[in-house]
Design a protein around this motif. Structure first.
Motif, PDB file in Angstrom:
ATOM      1  N   MET A  98      22.544  -5.208  46.281  1.00 28.26           N
ATOM      2  CA  MET A  98      23.795  -4.462  46.164  1.00 28.26           C
ATOM      3  C   MET A  98      25.126  -5.025  46.711  1.00 28.26           C
ATOM      4  SD  MET A  98      24.315  -0.606  46.779  1.00 28.26           S
ATOM      5  CE  MET A  98      23.115  -0.073  44.909  1.00 28.26           C
ATOM      6  N   LEU A  99      25.891  -4.572  47.192  1.00 27.90           N
ATOM      7  CA  LEU A  99      27.079  -5.916  47.543  1.00 27.90           C
ATOM      8  C   LEU A  99      28.084  -4.072  47.363  1.00 27.90           C
ATOM      9  CD1 LEU A  99      27.956  -9.080  46.933  1.00 27.90           C
ATOM     10  CD2 LEU A  99      27.840  -8.442  49.380  1.00 27.90           C
ATOM     11  N   ILE A 100      28.675  -3.767  47.878  1.00 28.35           N
ATOM     12  CA  ILE A 100      29.966  -2.752  48.549  1.00 28.35           C
ATOM     13  C   ILE A 100      31.078  -3.295  49.059  1.00 28.35           C
ATOM     14  CG2 ILE A 100      30.519  -0.020  49.277  1.00 28.35           C
ATOM     15  CD1 ILE A 100      27.791   0.012  49.440  1.00 28.35           C
ATOM     16  N   ASP A 101      32.866  -2.856  48.132  1.00 26.18           N
ATOM     17  CA  ASP A 101      33.844  -3.612  49.197  1.00 26.18           C
ATOM     18  C   ASP A 101      33.761  -2.171  49.054  1.00 26.18           C
ATOM     19  OD1 ASP A 101      35.997  -3.905  49.263  1.00 26.18           O
ATOM     20  OD2 ASP A 101      36.155  -5.254  47.062  1.00 26.18           O
ATOM     21  N   THR A 102      34.225  -2.192  50.518  1.00 26.77           N
ATOM     22  CA  THR A 102      34.578  -0.586  50.979  1.00 26.77           C
ATOM     23  C   THR A 102      35.926  -0.660  51.610  1.00 26.77           C
ATOM     24  OG1 THR A 102      34.512  -1.867  53.829  1.00 26.77           O
ATOM     25  CG2 THR A 102      32.088  -0.392  52.802  1.00 26.77           C
TER      26      THR A 102
ATOM     27  N   LEU B 176      24.539  -7.123  63.711  1.00 26.22           N
ATOM     28  CA  LEU B 176      24.425  -6.874  62.256  1.00 26.22           C
ATOM     29  C   LEU B 176      24.976  -4.960  61.503  1.00 26.22           C
ATOM     30  CD1 LEU B 176      25.228  -8.337  59.442  1.00 26.22           C
ATOM     31  CD2 LEU B 176      22.424  -7.394  59.098  1.00 26.22           C
ATOM     32  N   ALA B 177      24.404  -3.712  62.030  1.00 26.51           N
ATOM     33  CA  ALA B 177      24.997  -2.739  62.174  1.00 26.51           C
ATOM     34  C   ALA B 177      25.812  -2.086  62.247  1.00 26.51           C
ATOM     35  CB  ALA B 177      23.757  -1.992  63.156  1.00 26.51           C
ATOM     36  N   ALA B 178      27.144  -3.498  62.686  1.00 27.90           N
ATOM     37  CA  ALA B 178      27.719  -2.773  62.995  1.00 27.90           C
ATOM     38  C   ALA B 178      28.687  -3.479  62.112  1.00 27.90           C
ATOM     39  CB  ALA B 178      28.329  -3.069  64.088  1.00 27.90           C
ATOM     40  N   LEU B 179      28.342  -3.460  60.811  1.00 28.25           N
ATOM     41  CA  LEU B 179      29.764  -4.558  59.857  1.00 28.25           C
ATOM     42  C   LEU B 179      29.559  -3.610  58.853  1.00 28.25           C
ATOM     43  CD1 LEU B 179      29.213  -8.109  61.643  1.00 28.25           C
ATOM     44  CD2 LEU B 179      30.674  -6.638  62.292  1.00 28.25           C
ATOM     45  N   VAL B 180      29.960  -4.221  57.647  1.00 27.19           N
ATOM     46  CA  VAL B 180      30.638  -3.865  56.721  1.00 27.19           C
ATOM     47  C   VAL B 180      31.671  -4.840  55.756  1.00 27.19           C
ATOM     48  CG1 VAL B 180      30.029  -1.519  56.276  1.00 27.19           C
ATOM     49  CG2 VAL B 180      32.898  -1.589  56.853  1.00 27.19           C
TER      50      VAL B 180
ATOM     51  N   GLU C 155      20.093 -10.559  53.084  1.00 30.81           N
ATOM     52  CA  GLU C 155      19.941  -9.707  53.633  1.00 30.81           C
ATOM     53  C   GLU C 155      21.413  -9.196  54.514  1.00 30.81           C
ATOM     54  OE1 GLU C 155      17.988 -10.068  58.269  1.00 30.81           O
ATOM     55  OE2 GLU C 155      17.709 -11.363  56.771  1.00 30.81           O
ATOM     56  N   ILE C 156      22.643 -10.121  54.253  1.00 33.88           N
ATOM     57  CA  ILE C 156      23.731  -9.769  54.805  1.00 33.88           C
ATOM     58  C   ILE C 156      24.407  -8.334  53.431  1.00 33.88           C
ATOM     59  CG2 ILE C 156      26.350 -10.414  54.765  1.00 33.88           C
ATOM     60  CD1 ILE C 156      24.775 -11.424  56.972  1.00 33.88           C
ATOM     61  N   ALA C 157      23.878  -8.533  51.907  1.00 33.24           N
ATOM     62  CA  ALA C 157      24.437  -8.063  51.323  1.00 33.24           C
ATOM     63  C   ALA C 157      23.828  -6.204  51.209  1.00 33.24           C
ATOM     64  CB  ALA C 157      23.842  -8.026  49.931  1.00 33.24           C
ATOM     65  N   ALA C 158      21.888  -6.266  51.973  1.00 35.16           N
ATOM     66  CA  ALA C 158      21.197  -4.771  51.535  1.00 35.16           C
ATOM     67  C   ALA C 158      21.885  -4.453  52.981  1.00 35.16           C
ATOM     68  CB  ALA C 158      20.280  -5.996  52.399  1.00 35.16           C
ATOM     69  N   ALA C 159      22.386  -5.510  54.123  1.00 34.40           N
ATOM     70  CA  ALA C 159      22.385  -4.546  55.296  1.00 34.40           C
ATOM     71  C   ALA C 159      23.870  -4.105  55.682  1.00 34.40           C
ATOM     72  CB  ALA C 159      22.652  -5.428  56.508  1.00 34.40           C
ATOM     73  N   THR C 160      24.870  -5.192  55.369  1.00 34.38           N
ATOM     74  CA  THR C 160      26.147  -4.089  55.298  1.00 34.38           C
ATOM     75  C   THR C 160      26.295  -3.087  54.308  1.00 34.38           C
ATOM     76  OG1 THR C 160      26.911  -6.195  53.060  1.00 34.38           O
ATOM     77  CG2 THR C 160      27.464  -5.969  56.106  1.00 34.38           C
TER      78      THR C 160
END
Length: 269
Positions: free
Chosen positions: A1-5, A201-205, A247-252
């Protein structure tokens, strides 16, 4: 999943093919799009667009570059709109709000003071309703932080962040994530790329700010950005950090849901 914030899907640039833009985003794997308001005139527009999209969400606020055209009474209308939206699962934040000290004619004197007054009032509104904020951060990091020390809000997103590491840490300590988008895809954007690799990585969206901030690969004759570009933006972040894009998609996406708690409900609506 990707989210455009952060995506201004209501912008005039999408007037001819907005539905196609949304379909391309969905086909590309963008499961959520947050559409921030910029002025009283588009409060209902962003709400209706969010409801028309699978995974659509919206925020309500008065953008610092629109403050000079706003009436003082618009703050009252914003409060009324936020109060009404609290029962709407698609509503996730107060935004886009903040300060812009890059545009010279609003960065000083009466216009700067007006920006700060509207920003302060909207922070208090967010605090009143317990909502996170979507922050416009343009050469204004320290002043934004000054007001955040005065008014405690439950975090949010520092959109298109390009401050120092010290400033980034101060935003993160206050519950904010940093929004990264098309600017990160340029090799010349050394500061942003340092933040992209050096921050937890927890600080990034992820965000596009579409139709603005086009990534490096868009042709010069068509620089309109759109949310379907988000997977490639995510891939750049993965390359910079040496991580697979999954992994980037899941984390962000998890980060976006953490700093915008109502987003999970919007994605399920």
């Amino acid at each position: 999943m990707l989210i455009d914030t952060h995506c201004h899907l209501d912008a005039a640039e999408f007037g001819r093919d907005r539905s196609d833009v949304a379909r391309r985003a969905c086909a590309a794997g963008v499961a959520g799009i947050v559409i921030p308001a910029v002025a009283r005139d588009n409060f209902s527009t962003v709400r209706d667009l969010a409801h028309a999209l699978p995974g659509g969400a919206y925020a309500l606020g008065i953008h610092p570059m629109y403050v000079r055209h706003a009436a003082d009474q618009d703050l009252d209308r914003l409060r009324d709109a936020v109060a009404q939206a609290m029962g709407d699962p698609r509503f996730v934040a107060v935004g886009e709000i903040g300060l812009d000290f890059f545009v010279e004619d609003i960065a000083q004197g009466e216009q700067r003071a007006r920006q700060e007054r509207f920003y302060h009032a909207q922070l208090k509104l967010a605090a009143e309703f317990g909502l996170p904020v979507l922050l416009h951060v343009r050469r204004s990091q320290d002043v934004l932080l000054k007001y955040l020390r005065r008014v405690e809000v439950p975090g949010g997103i520092a959109h298109a962040f390009n401050g120092s590491r010290q400033q980034a840490d101060l935003f993160v300590a206050r519950g904010f994530a940093l929004g990264l988008g098309g600017e990160m895809t340029y090799e010349r954007s050394r500061n942003i790329r340092r933040l992209a690799t050096g921050m937890d990585l927890a600080a990034l969206v992820l965000e596009t700010d579409a139709p603005d901030i086009p990534p490096a690969w868009l042709p010069r004759d068509d620089r309109r950005n759109e949310p379907a570009e988000l997977p490639r933006i995510a891939a750049v972040l993965g390359e910079l950090r040496g991580l697979p894009v999954a992994e980037i998609a899941a984390a962000t996406s998890a980060n976006a849901r953490r700093v915008l708690p109502r987003l999970s409900e919007a994605l399920a609506a």
